[in-house]
Structures are given as structure tokens and as C-alpha cells.
Design a protein around this motif. Structure first.
Motif, PDB file in Angstrom:
ATOM      1  N   SER A  47     127.519 -21.124 -33.022  1.00 53.93           N
ATOM      2  CA  SER A  47     126.330 -21.472 -32.233  1.00 53.93           C
ATOM      3  C   SER A  47     125.332 -22.254 -33.069  1.00 53.93           C
ATOM      4  O   SER A  47     124.666 -23.169 -32.579  1.00 53.93           O
ATOM      5  CB  SER A  47     125.670 -20.211 -31.666  1.00 53.93           C
ATOM      6  OG  SER A  47     126.596 -19.510 -30.868  1.00 53.93           O
TER       7      SER A  47
ATOM      8  N   LYS B  26     121.738 -18.771 -28.334  1.00 55.26           N
ATOM      9  CA  LYS B  26     121.182 -17.684 -29.142  1.00 55.26           C
ATOM     10  C   LYS B  26     121.983 -17.569 -30.447  1.00 55.26           C
ATOM     11  O   LYS B  26     123.209 -17.650 -30.452  1.00 55.26           O
ATOM     12  CB  LYS B  26     121.294 -16.389 -28.348  1.00 55.26           C
ATOM     13  CG  LYS B  26     120.549 -15.245 -28.960  1.00 55.26           C
ATOM     14  CD  LYS B  26     120.450 -14.115 -27.943  1.00 55.26           C
ATOM     15  CE  LYS B  26     120.256 -12.792 -28.668  1.00 55.26           C
ATOM     16  NZ  LYS B  26     120.505 -11.650 -27.806  1.00 55.26           N
TER      17      LYS B  26
ATOM     18  N   ASP C 176     130.807 -24.237 -27.449  1.00 57.09           N
ATOM     19  CA  ASP C 176     130.658 -23.119 -28.384  1.00 57.09           C
ATOM     20  C   ASP C 176     131.131 -21.882 -27.627  1.00 57.09           C
ATOM     21  O   ASP C 176     130.627 -21.576 -26.554  1.00 57.09           O
ATOM     22  CB  ASP C 176     129.168 -23.011 -28.739  1.00 57.09           C
ATOM     23  CG  ASP C 176     128.791 -21.655 -29.320  1.00 57.09           C
ATOM     24  OD1 ASP C 176     129.628 -21.048 -30.001  1.00 57.09           O
ATOM     25  OD2 ASP C 176     127.643 -21.221 -29.090  1.00 57.09           O
TER      26      ASP C 176
ATOM     27  N   THR D 212     127.140 -12.463 -30.531  1.00 59.89           N
ATOM     28  CA  THR D 212     125.864 -12.935 -30.016  1.00 59.89           C
ATOM     29  C   THR D 212     126.128 -13.780 -28.780  1.00 59.89           C
ATOM     30  O   THR D 212     125.427 -13.681 -27.777  1.00 59.89           O
ATOM     31  CB  THR D 212     125.167 -13.829 -31.064  1.00 59.89           C
ATOM     32  OG1 THR D 212     125.255 -13.182 -32.314  1.00 59.89           O
ATOM     33  CG2 THR D 212     123.723 -14.070 -30.698  1.00 59.89           C
ATOM     34  N   THR D 213     127.146 -14.621 -28.886  1.00 59.95           N
ATOM     35  CA  THR D 213     127.462 -15.502 -27.772  1.00 59.95           C
ATOM     36  C   THR D 213     128.409 -14.778 -26.825  1.00 59.95           C
ATOM     37  O   THR D 213     129.493 -14.378 -27.220  1.00 59.95           O
ATOM     38  CB  THR D 213     128.134 -16.778 -28.304  1.00 59.95           C
ATOM     39  OG1 THR D 213     127.250 -17.396 -29.233  1.00 59.95           O
ATOM     40  CG2 THR D 213     128.425 -17.755 -27.167  1.00 59.95           C
TER      41      THR D 213
HETATM   42 MG   LIG Z   1     127.462 -17.632 -31.083  1.00 59.28          MG
END
Ligand SMILES: [Mg+2]
Ligand SMILES: Nc1nc2c(ncn2[C@@H]2O[C@H](COP(=O)(O)OP(=O)(O)OP(=O)(O)O)[C@@H](O)[C@H]2O)c(=O)[nH]1
Length: 337
Positions: free
Chosen positions: A172, A184, A212, A191-192
Motif C-alpha cells: 500500500s 490505509k 494493491d 491493513t488492506t
Molecule cells: Mg496494504
């Protein structure tokens, strides 16, 4: 919110009924039939719009009905046709019949359309039934019925480059560095949760798209972590970049794990052109730098080191992506010919 699967129901418009009517004029004692035809019902059309990147609209509204045709009128006036309804979806939307799962269309190119439900034809008015021997027909046709369907829409992103790697590898961060996308970023895994698309401006006039993706871990194909469901989004990327962070203790085994997860998803994924990118080089010590060199020597695919933080190698990484996408696009083009 990123929505990549949704079921909608669509209904085309009914055809308007034909009209039964006879001309009445002051000095014409027996006017002929003058009932007009009914109007056609509206169609339901799905249209690929390159500005859209999710099926979010269809999540909030899942019933779509086109307008019915208006019935015919006297004095041979036809009824107005019903308005079509156009449902805008992102490019990459696959449309299936929700019951049979049969694929009906794959809207890939901007502006591509799919006629999902055709509007009913309007009925003919009695004027059309007049013949030499039967001059006062009292019948007209009803309009044709509407068509109702349930459709399953599934979005498979179309990006030039897909970023694949373990959680926390810096995917990311990279996309936020090379494109305007603002995903984020955090120092914990997963996180993603949803794919992000970024458009990378290249030189002055060119651009390419990078996806991503959520992090992949060993055993993802058996459902570990976020599983491999989201890999459907790399099915249609042209090339893959496998990201491994410079802190990794063993580049080769990390690479083997990631390659294995890709091929568990589909052979097609593992056949895509790819190269390795080693991230976070700003924090790499002498030892990791040496191991990157060793990896380069041992692999027959490209290995490219970079850091999103210091900017080291980022521009060359863009060049690499661009070149590989270009080679791949050219070969697809030749196949089509
Ligand atoms: Mg990520
Ligand atoms: N030192 C350094 N840290 C970085 C670099 N790129 C990313 N990071 C850090 O690594 C952590 C993970 O970055 P992300 O970009 O969120 O990683 P990701 O691969 O998207 O992770 P998931 O979404 O969880 O799969 C964050 O704390 C980033 O700040 C880099 O080039 N150098």
C-alpha cells in the motif's frame, strides 16, 4: 467501500396494448378503424463506465425496472415507447444469471453494453388488422410481457500490474508513492482488506494502473488469513510484481510460498509475467543488501530493490513495470490478430 459482488433484479417494460378505435367525423358516417399501435417497453441495459471502480451503487439499489410502453391511441397515434434503463457498472464486471450461474456477458471495454432484458413489443392497433374483406376489425393485440431476471454481478478488476506479497510488505505504501491512491497504511498485517487501484502517471502522457491487494500468507489457499478469494482481482492483471521486504530472513522460501499460493489459485496466475521487488531498502543492512545480490544471481526473473520511504529505485521500478506491461500488451495484441 469496495463492493465486488452483488445480485440485482431487472425488469424490462411491458409493451403497450394496441388500440381499438374507429374514426368518427362529422360527415363520414362509417369511419374505418384507426386504433394505433402500442409503444415498445423499455430495455434494461448494463453499460461499462471507466469512471466507476466498485459495484457500490448496485449494493444500495438492486431493483431496476424500465418503463412500460404506452398504449396506442385513436387517430392512428402510436403509444410512446417506454424509457430504457441504463445501469452503469465498472469495467471488468462479469454478468451471470443468478440461478444457472451461466455467464451472460463480460463488460471489459469502456462503453461496452449488455442488453439484459429486452422490452416487450407494443401490440398492433385494430387499424393494422383491416383487410379488404374485413374492414371493421374490433381486435387489437395486447403488448408483449416484460422480462424479469436476477443477475449476479461480479467485478474483476482490470489492472495492468498486480502487487502481491505478504502482509506488511509495503504494497500500500508503494501504491501511495507512485499513484494518487491513498490506501490505509499501518505497521500491522492485513491493513488492506479490499483491493485499491492506483493510476500511475508515466512520463508525460502515459499511465498504467496498479492494483494493491490484501496480503497473502502461507496456506491462504486453504482459507488462512484473508484466503485467496481476492486473487480473482489479479486474474485479469497483465503482470504481477511480487513484493518481499528487505527484512525477510529467506527471500527464496518467501518467494516459493507466494508463488505456491498463486498457483494454488490457478495455473493461469502462475503463468503471468512477473518480477520480484524487494521493499524497504532504506532499512536494509549490509547483510540484506548482499542477500538481495545473491537472489539476483540465483533467479532467472528480475529482482528489483527499492524503498518507498527514501525513493531509492522507485523510478526504475516504474520503468520496469511499464516495460513488462508493454511487452505483455504487445503479445496480447499479436494473439488477437
Ligand atoms: Mg496494504
Ligand atoms: N522503512 C520503511 N518502511 C516502510 C516502507 N514501505 C512501507 N513501510 C512500512 O511498512 C508497514 C506496512 O506497510 P503497508 O504499505 O501498510 O504494507 P502492506 O503490504 O500494504 O500491508 P497489508 O495491507 O497489511 O498487506 C508500514 O508501517 C509502513 O510504514 C519503506 O520503504 N521503508
Amino acid at each position: 467501500m469496495f463492493v465486488d459482488q452483488v445480485t440485482i433484479s431487472v425488469r424490462s417494460g411491458k409493451g403497450g396494448a394496441g388500440c381499438v378505435s374507429f374514426r368518427r367525423e362529422k360527415y363520414v358516417p362509417k369511419g374505418g378503424p384507426d386504433g394505433g399501435n402500442g409503444g415498445k417497453g423499455g430495455d434494461v441495459i448494463l453499460l461499462a463506465n471507466p469512471q466507476l471502480h466498485t459495484l457500490l451503487d448496485q449494493r444500495y439499489r438492486h431493483e431496476y425496472a424500465a418503463e412500460d410502453g404506452v398504449k396506442g391511441q385513436k387517430s392512428l397515434r402510436s403509444g410512446r415507447s417506454g424509457e430504457d434503463i441504463i445501469i452503469q457498472v465498472p469495467c471488468g464486471t462479469v454478468i451471470r444469471d443468478s440461478e444457472s450461474q451461466e455467464m451472460l456477458a463480460d463488460l471489459v471495454k469502456p462503453g461496452q453494453q449488455f442488453l439484459a432484458a429486452v422490452g416487450g413489443r407494443g401490440g398492433r392497433g385494430n387499424a393494422e388488422f383491416a383487410t379488404a374483406t374485413h374492414q371493421t376489425p374490433r381486435n387489437a393485440e395486447p403488448g408483449r410481457p416484460s422480462i424479469e431476471k436476477e443477475l449476479l454481478l461480479e467485478l474483476k478488476l482490470i489492472a495492468d500490474v498486480g502487487l502481491v506479497g505478504f502482509p506488511n510488505a509495503g504494497k500500500s505504501t508503494l501504491i501511495s508513492t507512485i499513484s494518487a491512491a491513498k490506501p490505509k497504511i499501518a505497521d500491522y498485517p492485513f491493513t488492506t482488506l479490499e483491493p485499491n487501484l492506483g493510476i500511475v502517471r508515466y512520463r508525460e502522457y502515459d499511465s498504467f494502473t496498479v492494483a494493491d491487494l490484501p496480503g497473502l500468507i502461507e496456506g491462504a489457499h486453504t482459507g488462512k488469513g484473508l484466503g485467496i478469494q481476492f486473487l480473482k482481482h489479479v486474474e485479469r492483471t497483465r503482470v504481477l510484481v511480487i513484493l518481499i521486504e528487505s527484512f525477510s530472513n529467506d527471500f527464496e522460501s518467501d518467494l516459493a510460498v507466494l508463488r505456491n499460493e498463486l498457483s494454488s489459485y490457478s495455473g493461469e496466475l502462475s503463468r503471468k509475467p512477473w518480477f520480484v521487488a524487494i521493499s524497504k531498502m532504506d532499512s536494509a543492512d549490509e547483510d540484506s543488501r548482499q542477500r538481495v545480490e545473491d537472489l539476483k544471481a540465483s533467479l532467472d526473473v528480475d529482482v528489483h530493490a527499492f524503498s518507498s520511504v527514501s525513493g531509492e529505485g522507485v523510478s526504475a521500478l516504474k520503468d520496469k513495470m511499464w516495460n513488462l506491461v508493454g511487452v505483455q500488451t504487445a503479445s496480447e495484441f499479436n494473439e488477437e490478430e
